[in-house]
Design an enzyme around this catalytic site. Structure first.
Site, mmCIF file in Angstrom:
data_model
loop_
_atom_site.group_PDB
_atom_site.id
_atom_site.type_symbol
_atom_site.label_atom_id
_atom_site.label_comp_id
_atom_site.label_asym_id
_atom_site.label_seq_id
_atom_site.Cartn_x
_atom_site.Cartn_y
_atom_site.Cartn_z
ATOM 1 N N LYS A 173 14.125 18.424 19.645
ATOM 2 C CA LYS A 173 14.705 17.349 20.981
ATOM 3 C C LYS A 173 14.389 15.754 19.915
ATOM 4 C CE LYS A 173 12.698 20.712 23.459
ATOM 5 N NZ LYS A 173 12.111 20.963 24.124
ATOM 6 N N THR A 204 12.256 12.993 34.113
ATOM 7 C CA THR A 204 12.165 13.360 32.912
ATOM 8 C C THR A 204 11.665 15.556 33.039
ATOM 9 O OG1 THR A 204 11.113 11.946 32.444
ATOM 10 C CG2 THR A 204 13.460 12.047 31.359
ATOM 11 N N GLY A 206 10.333 18.579 33.171
ATOM 12 C CA GLY A 206 10.762 20.000 33.621
ATOM 13 C C GLY A 206 12.174 19.616 32.232
ATOM 14 N N THR A 207 12.588 18.479 31.518
ATOM 15 C CA THR A 207 13.309 18.609 30.101
ATOM 16 C C THR A 207 13.356 19.292 29.748
ATOM 17 O OG1 THR A 207 12.853 16.806 29.188
ATOM 18 C CG2 THR A 207 14.459 16.416 30.820
ATOM 19 N N GLY A 208 12.163 20.083 29.351
ATOM 20 C CA GLY A 208 12.139 20.468 28.267
ATOM 21 C C GLY A 208 12.762 22.148 28.618
ATOM 22 N N CYS A 209 11.624 22.654 29.539
ATOM 23 C CA CYS A 209 12.056 24.181 29.936
ATOM 24 C C CYS A 209 13.339 24.187 31.006
ATOM 25 C CB CYS A 209 11.017 23.966 31.652
ATOM 26 S SG CYS A 209 9.413 23.666 31.178
#
Ligand SMILES: Cc1ncc(COP(=O)(O)OP(=O)(O)O)c(N)n1
Ligand SMILES: Cc1ncsc1CCOP(=O)(O)O
Ligand SMILES: [Mg+2]
Length: 492
Positions: A173, A204, A206-209
């Protein structure tokens, strides 16, 4: 009902961890289950501490869920330590689970390492070989690959190294690099790029989760990975666009409740949605006599947001985004901003033609023509609370629209107009008055309406005027709007 399992930590702030995962699963209409690996105490400013679950209890949770309910896809998030990683890998093998998305939660947004070195080794040796895809951010990819990543070439090199640890795919990412938010997918042969505009927001958390959970949800729905990636990215983009600021730090991305639900309903009308509209929709229009419709080509080079700001400053009560040549991405980006401006000015925001865009930007309503989605079907998709406006050129069309659930009528063209090339011939004030008498919902006249004929339109008894060029093409947009309002309120 498709099912997805998250194996991750609990985020007391609700923005990341299993909370973000379960919200995302729900948004895609997937039944979500959760195995908790750790309980964190955190808010939007950071993590103040966490307690890891005993590894065998993580395994017990997995056995209970996978032996009874099963899962169509699984994602892992925070795994806390090497013992938990080994236990999770063991259970994944035991249940021969293949749709596994590993989100290697190793580095916090703040840059703090979230995983001890021995856990990193266990992740590489035990879990990555079982993954369908692993989704590190740049910092995590640097840890996993052991190389610095400063550009696209480094990304490709790192992806190849990580691929060597055994996953069937690697998504790095690129949100942390500069420029557009580009994600890179490497399938062992080629590298693919997925782009979306960078969203300028601090929300932002929690974007990866959210991204890996959206991937898992799409996999659970049966999509191949290459189809799931752009959808997961689109979901995250809209979630970031819609994120509200919570707390003093990094707020959570907004989970678009029913995101996928809404869109799938457009294809497969949902059972049980109330088809009938609520009476209050028409009342929302009361007193809103100036309805300004955008038309970038007539705005003398001024951006739509500036035109709308000035029209609102002049008292416009309804704004409609009508840009037939724009891409969906432009419509959702600008639509989101116009919705914000309208709300700030106590005005209504309507999207023309595009129900999906209206839903995505949480517009107050949508306006459809006779060749757009039929009224009843549109009502089933948007639900009872969104305003539904319908174009009509005859009394019959207006009556039918009202019967089928329209909240207001846009009738015209009243006078000749060059703005809408496919508009019919001028319908005139007499027919406009007949339509107003025939229906019980608000009627707006549209087509060739200017300051010098607005009073005549009002005399037909209508609720207001809908205007494009006389406002968006005016030298002083605010003054033009004020003059229309003055006339519509009986002034000369
Ligand atoms: C208030 C209002 N009335 C009519 C229209 C016309 O919509 P448009 O999409 O340009 O044309 P049709 O789809 O109705 O043929 C409108 N936008 N707003
Ligand atoms: C969208 C539309 N629908 C009927 S006439 C028309 C064009 C209105 O533009 P203008 O107000 O510039 O005549
Ligand atoms: Mg239309």
């Amino acid at each position: 009902m498709k099912k997805a399992l998250t194996i991750a930590g609990s985020d007391s702030g609700g923005g990341a961890g299993i909370q973000a995962d379960l919200k995302t699963f729900s948004a895609f209409g997937v039944y979500g289950m959760s195995v908790i690996t750790a309980v964190t105490s955190q808010n939007t400013l950071g993590v103040s501490g966490f307690r890891a679950m005993p590894a065998d209890f993580v395994g017990q949770q997995m056995s209970d869920v996978l032996s009874d309910i099963g899962a169509d896809a699984t994602k892992t998030g925070m795994l806390a330590n090497a013992d938990i990683i080994c236990e999770v890998a063991e259970k994944i093998r035991e249940f021969k689970h293949e749709n596994l998305v590993v989100d290697p939660v190793m580095v916090a947004t703040s840059g703090d390492r979230l995983m001890e070195p021995e856990a990193e080794k266990a992740l590489k040796d035990k879990l990555l070989p079982l993954a369908l895809v692993v989704t590190p951010n740049i910092a995590e990819a640097e840890v996993l690959s052991g190389i610095r990543i400063a550009n696209r070439e480094d990304v490709e090199k790192a992806a190849q190294i990580i691929y060597g640890w055994g996953p069937k795919g690697v998504i790095i990412k690129g949100g942390h690099l500069s420029g557009e938010a580009v994600d890179y997918y490497y399938d062992g042969k080629e590298i693919y790029e997925y782009r979306s505009p960078r969203v300028d927001t601090k929300n932002t958390h929690g974007t990866g989760c959210t991204f890996s959970a959206a991937l898992a949800a799409c996999l659970a729905l049966g999509m191949p990975l290459k189809k799931a990636i752009p959808i997961a990215k689109d979901y995250l983009y809209l979630a970031l666009l819609n994120a509200d600021s919570l707390g003093a730090g990094h707020g959570p991305t907004n989970h678009l409740a029913g995101y996928f639900d809404h869109l799938t309903k457009a294809i497969r009308p949902a059972k049980g949605l109330p088809a009938a509209k609520t009476e209050s929709n028409s009342r929302k229009l009361t007193g809103r006599k100036l309805y300004v419709i955008t038309g970038q080509e007539f705005a003398k080079g001024r951006p739509v947001t500036e035109v709308v700001s000035q029209a609102l400053a002049g008292g416009a009560g309804i704004i409609q985004l009508r840009e037939k040549k724009w891409t969906t991405r432009q419509l959702v980006e600008v639509g989101r901003e116009l919705q914000r401006l309208a709300r700030e000015n106590n005005a209504l925001f309507i999207v023309n033609d595009r129900i999906d865009v209206a839903l995505a930007v949480d517009a107050d309503g949508v306006h459809l023509g006779q060749d757009d989605m039929p009224v009843r079907m549109a009502r089933r998709v948007i639900g009872p609370d969104m305003i539904l406006g319908i174009s009509a050129e005859t009394v019959e069309e207006a009556l039918t629209a009202e019967k089928e659930g329209a909240d207001y009528i846009g009738f015209g063209p009243v006078f000749h107009t060059d703005t809408k090339p496919d508009a019919g011939t001028a319908r005139g004030l007499e027919l406009l008055a007949q339509v107003k008498k025939a229906v019980s919902i608000p009627v707006y006249g549209i087509g060739g309406i200017k300051l010098d004929n607005a009073a005549e339109v009002l005399s037909a008894g209508v609720d207001g005027v809908a205007v494009i060029t006389a406002v968006v093409g005016a030298d002083d947009i605010t003054l033009a709007a004020q003059k229309f309002i003055h006339i519509m309120e009986g002034g000369r």
